[in-house]
Motif scaffolding. Structure first.
Motif, PDB file in Angstrom:
ATOM      1  N   VAL A 226       0.837  -1.195   0.000  1.00  0.00           N
ATOM      2  CA  VAL A 226       0.000   0.000   0.000  1.00  0.00           C
ATOM      3  C   VAL A 226       0.871   1.244   0.000  1.00  0.00           C
ATOM      4  CG1 VAL A 226      -1.681   1.366   1.305  1.00  0.00           C
ATOM      5  CG2 VAL A 226      -1.967  -1.110   1.110  1.00  0.00           C
ATOM      6  N   GLY A 227       1.854   1.272   0.921  1.00  0.00           N
ATOM      7  CA  GLY A 227       2.659   2.484   1.113  1.00  0.00           C
ATOM      8  C   GLY A 227       3.487   2.872  -0.085  1.00  0.00           C
ATOM      9  N   PHE A 228       4.290   1.935  -0.602  1.00  0.00           N
ATOM     10  CA  PHE A 228       5.191   2.291  -1.698  1.00  0.00           C
ATOM     11  C   PHE A 228       4.458   2.596  -3.007  1.00  0.00           C
ATOM     12  CE2 PHE A 228       8.218   0.138   1.162  1.00  0.00           C
ATOM     13  CZ  PHE A 228       9.159   1.135   1.259  1.00  0.00           C
ATOM     14  N   PRO A 229       3.464   1.808  -3.407  1.00  0.00           N
ATOM     15  CA  PRO A 229       2.707   2.219  -4.600  1.00  0.00           C
ATOM     16  C   PRO A 229       2.029   3.570  -4.425  1.00  0.00           C
ATOM     17  CG  PRO A 229       2.356  -0.109  -4.178  1.00  0.00           C
ATOM     18  CD  PRO A 229       3.106   0.431  -2.990  1.00  0.00           C
ATOM     19  N   LEU A 230       1.582   3.881  -3.208  1.00  0.00           N
ATOM     20  CA  LEU A 230       1.005   5.205  -2.967  1.00  0.00           C
ATOM     21  C   LEU A 230       2.036   6.290  -3.254  1.00  0.00           C
ATOM     22  CD1 LEU A 230      -1.139   7.158  -1.894  1.00  0.00           C
ATOM     23  CD2 LEU A 230      -0.291   6.683   0.417  1.00  0.00           C
ATOM     24  N   GLY A 231       3.270   6.094  -2.772  1.00  0.00           N
ATOM     25  CA  GLY A 231       4.328   7.053  -3.066  1.00  0.00           C
ATOM     26  C   GLY A 231       4.564   7.198  -4.557  1.00  0.00           C
ATOM     27  N   GLY A 232       4.520   6.075  -5.281  1.00  0.00           N
ATOM     28  CA  GLY A 232       4.698   6.128  -6.731  1.00  0.00           C
ATOM     29  C   GLY A 232       3.586   6.889  -7.423  1.00  0.00           C
ATOM     30  N   LEU A 233       2.347   6.682  -6.982  1.00  0.00           N
ATOM     31  CA  LEU A 233       1.221   7.404  -7.580  1.00  0.00           C
ATOM     32  C   LEU A 233       1.325   8.903  -7.328  1.00  0.00           C
ATOM     33  CD1 LEU A 233      -1.743   4.979  -6.763  1.00  0.00           C
ATOM     34  CD2 LEU A 233      -0.740   5.443  -9.015  1.00  0.00           C
ATOM     35  N   LEU A 234       1.776   9.271  -6.133  1.00  0.00           N
ATOM     36  CA  LEU A 234       1.963  10.692  -5.852  1.00  0.00           C
ATOM     37  C   LEU A 234       3.035  11.286  -6.761  1.00  0.00           C
ATOM     38  CD1 LEU A 234       1.785  10.808  -1.936  1.00  0.00           C
ATOM     39  CD2 LEU A 234       0.030  11.485  -3.575  1.00  0.00           C
ATOM     40  N   SER A 235       4.109  10.528  -6.992  1.00  0.00           N
ATOM     41  CA  SER A 235       5.157  11.000  -7.894  1.00  0.00           C
ATOM     42  C   SER A 235       4.608  11.242  -9.290  1.00  0.00           C
ATOM     43  CB  SER A 235       6.300   9.978  -7.960  1.00  0.00           C
ATOM     44  OG  SER A 235       6.960   9.883  -6.722  1.00  0.00           O
ATOM     45  N   LEU A 236       3.796  10.307  -9.786  1.00  0.00           N
ATOM     46  CA  LEU A 236       3.211  10.459 -11.114  1.00  0.00           C
ATOM     47  C   LEU A 236       2.251  11.642 -11.172  1.00  0.00           C
ATOM     48  CD1 LEU A 236       2.511   6.728 -12.058  1.00  0.00           C
ATOM     49  CD2 LEU A 236       4.284   8.223 -12.986  1.00  0.00           C
ATOM     50  N   ALA A 237       1.508  11.864 -10.076  1.00  0.00           N
ATOM     51  CA  ALA A 237       0.582  12.999 -10.048  1.00  0.00           C
ATOM     52  C   ALA A 237       1.340  14.327 -10.099  1.00  0.00           C
ATOM     53  CB  ALA A 237      -0.286  12.928  -8.792  1.00  0.00           C
ATOM     54  N   ILE A 238       2.467  14.415  -9.386  1.00  0.00           N
ATOM     55  CA  ILE A 238       3.283  15.636  -9.426  1.00  0.00           C
ATOM     56  C   ILE A 238       3.811  15.874 -10.834  1.00  0.00           C
ATOM     57  CG2 ILE A 238       5.445  16.660  -8.603  1.00  0.00           C
ATOM     58  CD1 ILE A 238       4.925  15.105  -5.954  1.00  0.00           C
ATOM     59  N   ALA A 239       4.329  14.794 -11.453  1.00  0.00           N
ATOM     60  CA  ALA A 239       4.836  14.923 -12.822  1.00  0.00           C
ATOM     61  C   ALA A 239       3.714  15.287 -13.793  1.00  0.00           C
ATOM     62  CB  ALA A 239       5.506  13.619 -13.249  1.00  0.00           C
ATOM     63  N   GLY A 240       2.537  14.691 -13.597  1.00  0.00           N
ATOM     64  CA  GLY A 240       1.405  14.983 -14.478  1.00  0.00           C
ATOM     65  C   GLY A 240       0.962  16.432 -14.379  1.00  0.00           C
ATOM     66  N   CYS A 241       0.933  16.973 -13.165  1.00  0.00           N
ATOM     67  CA  CYS A 241       0.562  18.389 -12.986  1.00  0.00           C
ATOM     68  C   CYS A 241       1.557  19.306 -13.696  1.00  0.00           C
ATOM     69  CB  CYS A 241       0.515  18.732 -11.501  1.00  0.00           C
ATOM     70  SG  CYS A 241      -0.944  18.117 -10.637  1.00  0.00           S
ATOM     71  N   ALA A 242       2.852  19.015 -13.527  1.00  0.00           N
ATOM     72  CA  ALA A 242       3.875  19.847 -14.174  1.00  0.00           C
ATOM     73  C   ALA A 242       3.806  19.726 -15.686  1.00  0.00           C
ATOM     74  CB  ALA A 242       5.261  19.435 -13.681  1.00  0.00           C
ATOM     75  N   SER A 243       3.543  18.508 -16.171  1.00  0.00           N
ATOM     76  CA  SER A 243       3.430  18.297 -17.613  1.00  0.00           C
ATOM     77  C   SER A 243       2.268  19.096 -18.193  1.00  0.00           C
ATOM     78  CB  SER A 243       3.248  16.801 -17.903  1.00  0.00           C
ATOM     79  OG  SER A 243       2.943  16.583 -19.259  1.00  0.00           O
ATOM     80  N   THR A 244       1.135  19.068 -17.508  1.00  0.00           N
ATOM     81  CA  THR A 244      -0.068  19.732 -18.007  1.00  0.00           C
ATOM     82  C   THR A 244       0.072  21.251 -18.004  1.00  0.00           C
ATOM     83  OG1 THR A 244      -1.421  17.896 -17.193  1.00  0.00           O
ATOM     84  CG2 THR A 244      -2.555  19.959 -17.681  1.00  0.00           C
ATOM     85  N   LEU A 245       0.653  21.801 -16.913  1.00  0.00           N
ATOM     86  CA  LEU A 245       0.719  23.259 -16.788  1.00  0.00           C
ATOM     87  C   LEU A 245       1.954  23.849 -17.461  1.00  0.00           C
ATOM     88  CD1 LEU A 245      -0.669  25.757 -15.534  1.00  0.00           C
ATOM     89  CD2 LEU A 245       0.825  25.458 -13.541  1.00  0.00           C
ATOM     90  N   PHE A 246       3.124  23.249 -17.204  1.00  0.00           N
ATOM     91  CA  PHE A 246       4.382  23.845 -17.652  1.00  0.00           C
ATOM     92  C   PHE A 246       4.846  23.349 -19.026  1.00  0.00           C
ATOM     93  CE2 PHE A 246       5.097  23.975 -12.893  1.00  0.00           C
ATOM     94  CZ  PHE A 246       4.810  25.317 -12.778  1.00  0.00           C
ATOM     95  N   GLY A 247       4.507  22.081 -19.344  1.00  0.00           N
ATOM     96  CA  GLY A 247       5.002  21.498 -20.588  1.00  0.00           C
ATOM     97  C   GLY A 247       4.704  22.323 -21.820  1.00  0.00           C
ATOM     98  N   PRO A 248       3.437  22.727 -22.050  1.00  0.00           N
ATOM     99  CA  PRO A 248       3.122  23.521 -23.251  1.00  0.00           C
ATOM    100  C   PRO A 248       3.807  24.887 -23.277  1.00  0.00           C
ATOM    101  CG  PRO A 248       1.135  22.558 -22.304  1.00  0.00           C
ATOM    102  CD  PRO A 248       2.229  22.361 -21.303  1.00  0.00           C
ATOM    103  N   LEU A 249       4.199  25.396 -22.099  1.00  0.00           N
ATOM    104  CA  LEU A 249       4.818  26.726 -22.021  1.00  0.00           C
ATOM    105  C   LEU A 249       6.338  26.663 -22.097  1.00  0.00           C
ATOM    106  CD1 LEU A 249       2.650  28.186 -19.089  1.00  0.00           C
ATOM    107  CD2 LEU A 249       2.297  28.478 -21.557  1.00  0.00           C
TER     108      LEU A 249
END
Length: 409
Positions: A226-249
Motif C-alpha cells: 500500500v505504502g510504496f505504490p502510494l508514493g509512486g502514484l503521488l510521484s506520477l501525479a506531481i509529474a502529471g501536474c507539471a506536464s499539463t501546466l508547464f510542458g506547453p509553455l
C-alpha cells in the motif's frame, strides 16, 4: 482503526522515500521537460522497492533483528563496512537536504529567509528523534503527508488529455530539444530515488522498533504494497501536474514554489494551503526517517544499543549520532548550499550504492538459518535477480551520465 493505523509505517516510508524534497522538484522537472514519458521508470522503481522492502521486512519479522545487523554477520565485517560507508554517505546527504527542504517549505508559508529557519528546523527534528514515540511520529507525519494527494485532485481539475497522458506513460519518447543522454540521466535518477537504500534499512529497523512477530507478516506486506505504490502514484501525479501546466509553455521547474503552482492554479488558495501542509509533513517525515537511519546503520554495524524504543540513557551512542548528524546538517545548510542540488547529488549517489545494498538483502533472505520456512520463494528470487541486474546497470551508468549531462542541465 487499529489495523488502519498499522499501515502508518508504510505510509511514512512511502512519503519520506518517494516524495521528499528532491522528488518533489525532480518529478516536477521531469514532468515539465519530458511529460510522463518516464512513468514506466517510476513503476519499475516501485516494484523494485516493494520486492526488497518485503524481503527486508520478512527478515526483521523472522529474525527479530534488522537487516543491517544481519548483513554484517552473514557477509562479514568487510562487506558490511562497504555497505555501511556507501549507504551512510547517501543517507547523510539526504538528511541535509530534507532539513533544508522543511526550511524551504516553511519559508513559502512565512516568507522568512530559509537560512533563518534552518536552525529551528534542526532543533525540531532532533527533539522529535529524541523524545517522540515511534508510533506517534509515524502516525502524525505519515497521515499528514497524505495531504499531497491534492496533486491528484489538481491533475483531475486541470483537465489534461487523459488519453495523451496514458500514451506518454507507455512510450519512451523525448522532446526534440532534449538529448538521449539527458533522458537517460533523469531515468537513472528517478530509479535511484525510488530505490534509495535507507528506505529498506528504515523499514526493517522500524519493524524491530514496533516488535513485529510472525503474525504481523500480513501487516508488513500491507505496509509494503500500500505504502510504496502510494508514493509512486503521488510521484506520477506531481509529474502529471507539471506536464499539463508547464510542458506547453516550455517552463523549467527550479524551485519548490513552482512545484506547488499547478495546485494553486487548479484549486486556489485552499489547495495551496493543503499542499503546503503536505510539503512540510513529507519533508519533515523524510528528515526524521533519514536522521534515524544514520543512527540505525552505525548502531547496528558496531553492535551498539539503538532505537527509539530504548530510553536515551540506554542508547547513548545512538542518540549522540543523531545529535552530531543534525548539527552537521544544519552547519552545512548554513553555508547557503541549495538543498535541492544536495538531494539530486544524493539520488545519483544512491544509484551507485544500490548493488551494495540489495545483494546482501537477497543473500540473507535466502538463508534458512535466519528465515526458517519463510525463505525466498521462486518468484521473489526471480524478481530479486532481475532487479540486481538493473541496479548494477544503474550504478555503472550514474556517474558518467552525471558528468556528461552536467547534472541534467
Amino acid at each position: 482503526m487499529k489495523k488502519l493505523l498499522s499501515l502508518a509505517l508504510g505510509i511514512l516510508t512511502a512519503i519520506g522515500g518517494f516524495v521528499d524534497i528532491g522528488d518533489l522538484v525532480v518529478n516536477a522537472q521531469v514532468g515539465a521537460r519530458f511529460d510522463l514519458s518516464m512513468g514506466l521508470v517510476v513503476a519499475v522503481g516501485v516494484l523494485g522497492i516493494c520486492v526488497f522492502a518485503e524481503m527486508s521486512g520478512r527478515v526483521a519479522v523472522c529474525s527479530k533483528r534488522p537487516t543491517f545487523d544481519l548483513v554484517r554477520e552473514r557477509l562479514g565485517p568487510r562487506m558490511g563496512l562497504l555497505n555501511l560507508v556507501a549507504s551512510l554517505i547517501v543517507t547523510a546527504l539526504t538528511f541535509v537536504a530534507e532539513i533544508g527542504g522543511v526550511a524551504l517549505a516553511l519559508a513559502l508559508i512565512s516568507s522568512v529567509n530559509p537560512l533563518l529557519i534552518v536552525p529551528l528546523v534542526g532543533l525540531m527534528v532532533w527533539l522529535v528523534l529524541w523524545r517522540a514515540k515511534f508510533s506517534l511520529m509515524e502516525n502524525v507525519l505519515g497521515l499528514l503527508g497524505l495531504a499531497l494527494i491534492v496533486f491528484a485532485v489538481a491533475l483531475w481539475k486541470l483537465g489534461p488529455d487523459w488519453g495523451d497522458l496514458g500514451h506518454q506513460m507507455f512510450t519512451a519518447a523525448k522532446p526534440g530539444d532534449e538529448t538521449w543522454t539527458t533522458y537517460a540521466y533523469y531515468a537513472v535518477a528517478l530509479f535511484g530515488a525510488a530505490m534509495t537504500p535507507y528506505e529498506v534499512f528504515f523499514f526493517s529497523s522500524g519493524g524491530v522498533e514496533e516488535g513485529w512477530e510472525e503474525k504481523d507478516l500480513s501487516t508488513m506486506r500491507a505496509n509494503v504494497f500500500v505504502g510504496f505504490p502510494l508514493g509512486g502514484l503521488l510521484s506520477l501525479a506531481i509529474a502529471g501536474c507539471a506536464s499539463t501546466l508547464f510542458g506547453p509553455l516550455g517552463v523549467d521547474v527550479a524551485s519548490l514554489s513552482q512545484v506547488a503552482l499547478p495546485v494553486g492554479v487548479a484549486l486556489g488558495k485552499i489547495g495551496l494551503a493543503v499542499v503546503l501542509v503536505g510539503f512540510v509533513a513529507a519533508t519533515f517525515g523524510a528528515a526524521c526517517e533519514t536522521g534515524l537511519s544514520t543512527g540505525y546503520s552505525l548502531g547496528q554495524y558496531f553492535g551498539w544499543q539503538w532505537g527509539k524504543y530504548v530510553k536515551p540513557g540506554g542508547a547513548t551512542r545512538f542518540h549522540l549520532v543523531l545529535v552530531v548528524a543534525t548539527f552537521l546538517a544544519v552547519g552545512i545548510l548554513m553555508t547557503g548550499v541549495d538543498p535541492i542540488l544536495v538531494t539530486e547529488a544524493s539520488v545519483v549517489g544512491s544509484a551507485v550504492a544500490l548493488p551494495l545494498t540489495y545483494f546482501p538483502i537477497l543473500v540473507v533472505a535466502n538463508d534458512k538459518d535466519y528465515m526458517g520456512e519463510h525463505i525466498n520463494g521462486p518468484l521473489a528470487n526471480a524478481l530479486g535477480t532481475v532487479y540486481l541486474v538493473l541496479v548494477v546497470l544503474a550504478a555503472v551508468a550514474a556517474l558518467p551520465l552525471l558528468v556528461i549531462t552536467g547534472m541534467g542541465s
